[in-house]
Design a protein around this motif. Sequence first.
Motif, mmCIF file in Angstrom:
data_model
loop_
_atom_site.group_PDB
_atom_site.id
_atom_site.type_symbol
_atom_site.label_atom_id
_atom_site.label_comp_id
_atom_site.label_asym_id
_atom_site.label_seq_id
_atom_site.Cartn_x
_atom_site.Cartn_y
_atom_site.Cartn_z
ATOM 1 N N VAL A 400 47.168 36.402 35.457
ATOM 2 C CA VAL A 400 44.912 35.548 35.450
ATOM 3 C C VAL A 400 44.389 35.976 35.346
ATOM 4 N N SER A 401 44.391 36.957 36.259
ATOM 5 C CA SER A 401 42.691 37.118 36.352
ATOM 6 C C SER A 401 42.632 38.731 37.261
ATOM 7 N N SER A 402 42.834 40.078 36.488
ATOM 8 C CA SER A 402 42.786 40.594 36.964
ATOM 9 C C SER A 402 41.357 41.649 36.957
ATOM 10 N N LEU A 403 41.066 42.230 38.322
ATOM 11 C CA LEU A 403 39.682 42.677 39.455
ATOM 12 C C LEU A 403 38.992 43.156 38.130
ATOM 13 N N PRO A 404 39.819 44.345 36.899
ATOM 14 C CA PRO A 404 38.565 44.378 36.094
ATOM 15 C C PRO A 404 38.499 44.005 34.340
ATOM 16 N N TRP A 405 39.013 42.955 34.487
ATOM 17 C CA TRP A 405 39.446 42.097 33.460
ATOM 18 C C TRP A 405 37.740 41.438 33.857
ATOM 19 N N SER A 406 37.533 41.090 35.311
ATOM 20 C CA SER A 406 37.535 39.564 35.951
ATOM 21 C C SER A 406 35.693 40.568 34.987
ATOM 22 N N GLU A 407 35.940 41.205 36.342
ATOM 23 C CA GLU A 407 34.705 42.153 36.551
ATOM 24 C C GLU A 407 33.389 42.569 34.856
ATOM 25 N N SER A 408 34.341 42.922 34.044
ATOM 26 C CA SER A 408 33.875 42.885 32.389
ATOM 27 C C SER A 408 33.169 41.970 32.156
ATOM 28 N N GLY A 409 34.173 40.675 32.007
ATOM 29 C CA GLY A 409 33.778 39.841 31.832
ATOM 30 C C GLY A 409 31.878 39.209 32.330
#
Length: 534
Positions: A400-409
């Motif tokens: 639902v919310s991986s760390l790399p994806w969250s940081e990229s956003g």
Amino acid sequence: MKKYFLSLCLLLSFTSLFGPLQASAAQAPSPTDFHDISASFAKDAIHRLAKRGIVSGDGTGAFLPRNPVTRAEFMAMIARMLKMEPVSNDLSAFQDVSKSAWYYGWIHAGLNLSIVEGNGYKFFPNASITRQEAAVMVIRAMKESGYDNGNTAGLYTDSGWIAEWAWSAVGKATNAGWLQGSKGQFRPQDAITREETAMLLDRVLQSGNVKSMIDSQTPANIHMGWLYNGTTKQYISYAKQAGLNVLVPRWYYMEANGKVTDHTDKELLNWAHNNSRQVWAMVGNRGNAEGTHQVLSSAQSRKSVVDSISANVSRYRLDGINIDFENVMPQDRQNLTAFITQLSIEMRRLGAKLSIDVSPDLNTDWTAAFDYATLGTQVDYMVLMSYDQHWGGSPKAGSVSSLPWSESGLRKLLTQVPAKKSIIAYPLYTRDWKIASSVSSQDISLAEQGHRIRLNKASFTWNESVAQYEAAYNSGGIPHRIWTEESRSLSMKHLMAAKYQIAGYAYWYPGAETTDVWQAIHNAERYAYYSFLI
């Protein structure tokens, strides 16, 4: 296999050095006089640490200065030195760390902050820690502070016994003056004693700005939570447990006819105002693309909605408004910006905050209606909904919310909106995925997540690439997968976001979490604030 062994050795270093001797260490010990330290070289250090509640004795007035320290004691001591609190993670990382053990919360507090690391197997809480392991642990706890030219460890006559993974840490700890050898030897594989431990911790606290930083007050960030699926009494309880300073009740909805429905809960509103909580009431659009288009396309309808919102702000003395428009058509981009611009003028006139919720900008139609940069100039805060990386109807199972994806956003948002206006929102839910001929999922709370993992005896391992546990089990012959959200994953996301000095954090939704999450988040925010100058 070698990498696993070395990681395990590092773990052995991480708790035995800095913990209390007595098994009642789940509560901070009181300063005491010890009858067996008069001849100890660490006498003064022991007294100073005891006054700060960092060290204790055996309960009979003895400190036992020459005894070794266990891994669990070590982690408890490091956490106390850093003014962290124990965290009883709902999901245990280690097979040999029982939830009933006094050290469970201390070990997981360190794990959540990456001060210790685990691989889902064993922690060996009662094993002793070596001096080289102690060096690794203290350097990590101090956020790798300390200078090392790469040669210091080699100056010891027994440097050949220093493990490769500990080489830099031994050098840094030596240069900082925290750990010293004897007669030219470091004795890397010797167990560190309690009096050596006291000297180490005392030296750390006396270095640079360490003590003043730890003793300082952590700046207050925004902590907002959307209130969903509960009663007034439950919402108040959630706000207290979570430490929310901004409540976002879902009171208002913009209908297709331009009317704004009013579901204001005056009991909740009065409680918030009497207990120093701000209320930024949410205005939603129910995800109605056609209805939203109909309203935004008309200047008269936009004004009518703005007037209705402003009237509610005045009538109920609201502190702010949170706009949550989802599924907005790309062609409504200009009119959405015009609506927010007009609303911002009214909110400033009334002295109320205006925030807007946005999804990560992935250059898709889902976010095409949002002019992030222009909207950012009009609102007080932009709230990045950092979840639904893999949404409910996704054809592919995943986080639902991986760390790399969250940081990229977040990084992309900050190229368009100032950090001081940016809030990141994290999920207090996840999804249980069925991996059959077609993929399907069910939204579950964090409490339900733990229940299913334990009920089905799911296997789970830490996936470092996404900073989450992956749980797997079979039910009715169908494989299930859960990418978990819990204290460890949420701590790591908070540590990440804190690097960007954003305005605060939001949660969807308080009440879906396990209670340990809030202590973990508090620890993460405090630890993220520390900037040690050695």
